[in-house]
Design a protein around this motif. Structure first.
Motif, PDB file in Angstrom:
ATOM      1  N   GLY A 166      18.441 -38.944  -1.846  1.00 16.56           N
ATOM      2  CA  GLY A 166      18.729 -38.771  -0.153  1.00 16.56           C
ATOM      3  C   GLY A 166      17.636 -38.230   0.384  1.00 16.56           C
ATOM      4  N   VAL A 167      18.100 -37.313   1.531  1.00 17.29           N
ATOM      5  CA  VAL A 167      17.055 -36.672   2.205  1.00 17.29           C
ATOM      6  C   VAL A 167      17.378 -35.149   1.968  1.00 17.29           C
ATOM      7  CG1 VAL A 167      16.210 -36.087   4.373  1.00 17.29           C
ATOM      8  CG2 VAL A 167      16.946 -38.725   3.911  1.00 17.29           C
ATOM      9  N   GLY A 168      16.350 -34.472   1.888  1.00 17.78           N
ATOM     10  CA  GLY A 168      16.383 -32.858   1.851  1.00 17.78           C
ATOM     11  C   GLY A 168      15.120 -32.294   2.424  1.00 17.78           C
ATOM     12  N   ARG A 169      15.022 -31.273   2.165  1.00 20.14           N
ATOM     13  CA  ARG A 169      13.779 -30.392   2.818  1.00 20.14           C
ATOM     14  C   ARG A 169      12.676 -29.730   1.796  1.00 20.14           C
ATOM     15  NH1 ARG A 169      17.767 -31.392   5.399  1.00 20.14           N
ATOM     16  NH2 ARG A 169      19.040 -30.055   4.310  1.00 20.14           N
TER      17      ARG A 169
ATOM     18  N   ALA B 115       9.426 -26.228   6.649  1.00 17.86           N
ATOM     19  CA  ALA B 115      10.444 -27.127   5.826  1.00 17.86           C
ATOM     20  C   ALA B 115      10.315 -28.422   6.642  1.00 17.86           C
ATOM     21  CB  ALA B 115      11.932 -26.525   6.247  1.00 17.86           C
ATOM     22  N   ILE B 116      10.002 -29.483   5.713  1.00 17.43           N
ATOM     23  CA  ILE B 116       9.833 -30.800   5.995  1.00 17.43           C
ATOM     24  C   ILE B 116      10.941 -31.659   5.387  1.00 17.43           C
ATOM     25  CG2 ILE B 116       8.053 -32.639   6.033  1.00 17.43           C
ATOM     26  CD1 ILE B 116       7.070 -30.301   7.473  1.00 17.43           C
ATOM     27  N   PRO B 117      11.398 -32.508   6.234  1.00 19.15           N
ATOM     28  CA  PRO B 117      12.568 -33.566   5.568  1.00 19.15           C
ATOM     29  C   PRO B 117      11.732 -34.554   4.897  1.00 19.15           C
ATOM     30  CG  PRO B 117      12.427 -33.575   7.931  1.00 19.15           C
ATOM     31  CD  PRO B 117      11.577 -32.743   7.688  1.00 19.15           C
ATOM     32  N   VAL B 118      12.221 -34.849   3.619  1.00 21.45           N
ATOM     33  CA  VAL B 118      11.716 -35.943   2.792  1.00 21.45           C
ATOM     34  C   VAL B 118      12.511 -36.822   2.058  1.00 21.45           C
ATOM     35  CG1 VAL B 118       9.509 -34.463   2.513  1.00 21.45           C
ATOM     36  CG2 VAL B 118      11.519 -34.165   0.830  1.00 21.45           C
TER      37      VAL B 118
ATOM     38  N   GLY C 241       0.841 -24.506  -6.663  1.00 21.40           N
ATOM     39  CA  GLY C 241       1.481 -25.107  -7.961  1.00 21.40           C
ATOM     40  C   GLY C 241       2.933 -25.025  -8.130  1.00 21.40           C
ATOM     41  N   ARG C 242       3.572 -24.453  -6.815  1.00 19.48           N
ATOM     42  CA  ARG C 242       5.004 -24.260  -6.730  1.00 19.48           C
ATOM     43  C   ARG C 242       5.449 -24.856  -5.308  1.00 19.48           C
ATOM     44  NH1 ARG C 242       7.318 -21.450 -10.341  1.00 19.48           N
ATOM     45  NH2 ARG C 242       8.895 -20.771  -9.199  1.00 19.48           N
ATOM     46  N   LEU C 243       6.732 -25.142  -5.272  1.00 15.41           N
ATOM     47  CA  LEU C 243       7.374 -25.703  -4.222  1.00 15.41           C
ATOM     48  C   LEU C 243       8.875 -25.101  -4.257  1.00 15.41           C
ATOM     49  CD1 LEU C 243       6.791 -29.304  -3.568  1.00 15.41           C
ATOM     50  CD2 LEU C 243       6.169 -27.379  -2.171  1.00 15.41           C
ATOM     51  N   THR C 244       9.605 -25.277  -3.082  1.00 20.05           N
ATOM     52  CA  THR C 244      10.947 -24.925  -2.918  1.00 20.05           C
ATOM     53  C   THR C 244      11.596 -26.434  -2.319  1.00 20.05           C
ATOM     54  OG1 THR C 244      10.928 -22.418  -3.000  1.00 20.05           O
ATOM     55  CG2 THR C 244      12.947 -23.501  -2.037  1.00 20.05           C
TER      56      THR C 244
END
Length: 179
Positions: free
Chosen positions: A70-73, A84-87, A113-116
């Protein structure tokens, strides 16, 4: 039965009196039944119960919720602070996949090299909801045909970069009624 007939009929247009009676029976408002408040952010209503229960979710339940896609951030740091970007996303083979454009998210992945990543669901009618937070190693990689499930951006447009986020750290919470 009346509600089923209204919902099942294309072009049904119940009158004000019927809407008022339905709203009372469903313990909501006539404005809400007509779609009022759809433009406001989710979660501005009150919980259906005075003291709902907050549960911490185990990794297996977090994975189950993530696998629905679905869609998260995506959340990352820029010079101005957290962004925070919706994707759109999918989860497969132990990784979360996001398709995005060059810049922002891609630059952050290449720099650190990291994301949340965060995804949630709120049901204002039931006064319940959940959220899952993922932090992990990330990389930008070419999307070889058939290598990963399709991630089509809901917003449309060209998004040529595929970001892989490894599910290193998962945590989740659920708000629900007492049993």
């Amino acid at each position: 039965g009346y509600l089923e007939s209204v919902e099942g009929r294309s072009g049904a247009n119940p009158g004000a009196a019927a809407i008022t009676r339905l709203a009372a029976a469903l313990e909501t408002t006539a404005a809400a039944l007509r779609g009022g408040g759809l433009e406001r952010p989710p979660g501005t209503g009150r919980p259906a119960e005075a003291h709902p229960v907050l549960e911490h979710l185990e990794r297996a339940e977090c994975l189950r919720l993530l696998r629905t896609g679905g869609v998260g951030r995506v959340v990352y740091d820029e010079a101005r602070g957290p962004v925070a970007i919706p994707v759109n996303f999918v989860v497969a083979d132990g990784e979360l996949y996001v398709r995005t454009a060059e810049g922002g998210v891609v630059d952050a992945v290449r720099a650190t090299g990291r994301l949340t990543f965060e995804v949630d669901h709120l049901d204002e009618i039931l006064g319940e909801g959940w959220s899952v937070l993922v932090t992990g190693r990330a990389r930008v990689a070419p999307n070889a045909d058939g290598e990963v499930p399709s991630v089509d951006p809901w917003a449309g447009g060209e998004r040529g970069e595929l970001v892989h986020l490894h599910l290193d750290e998962l945590s989740g919470r659920r708000i629900r009624h007492r049993d």
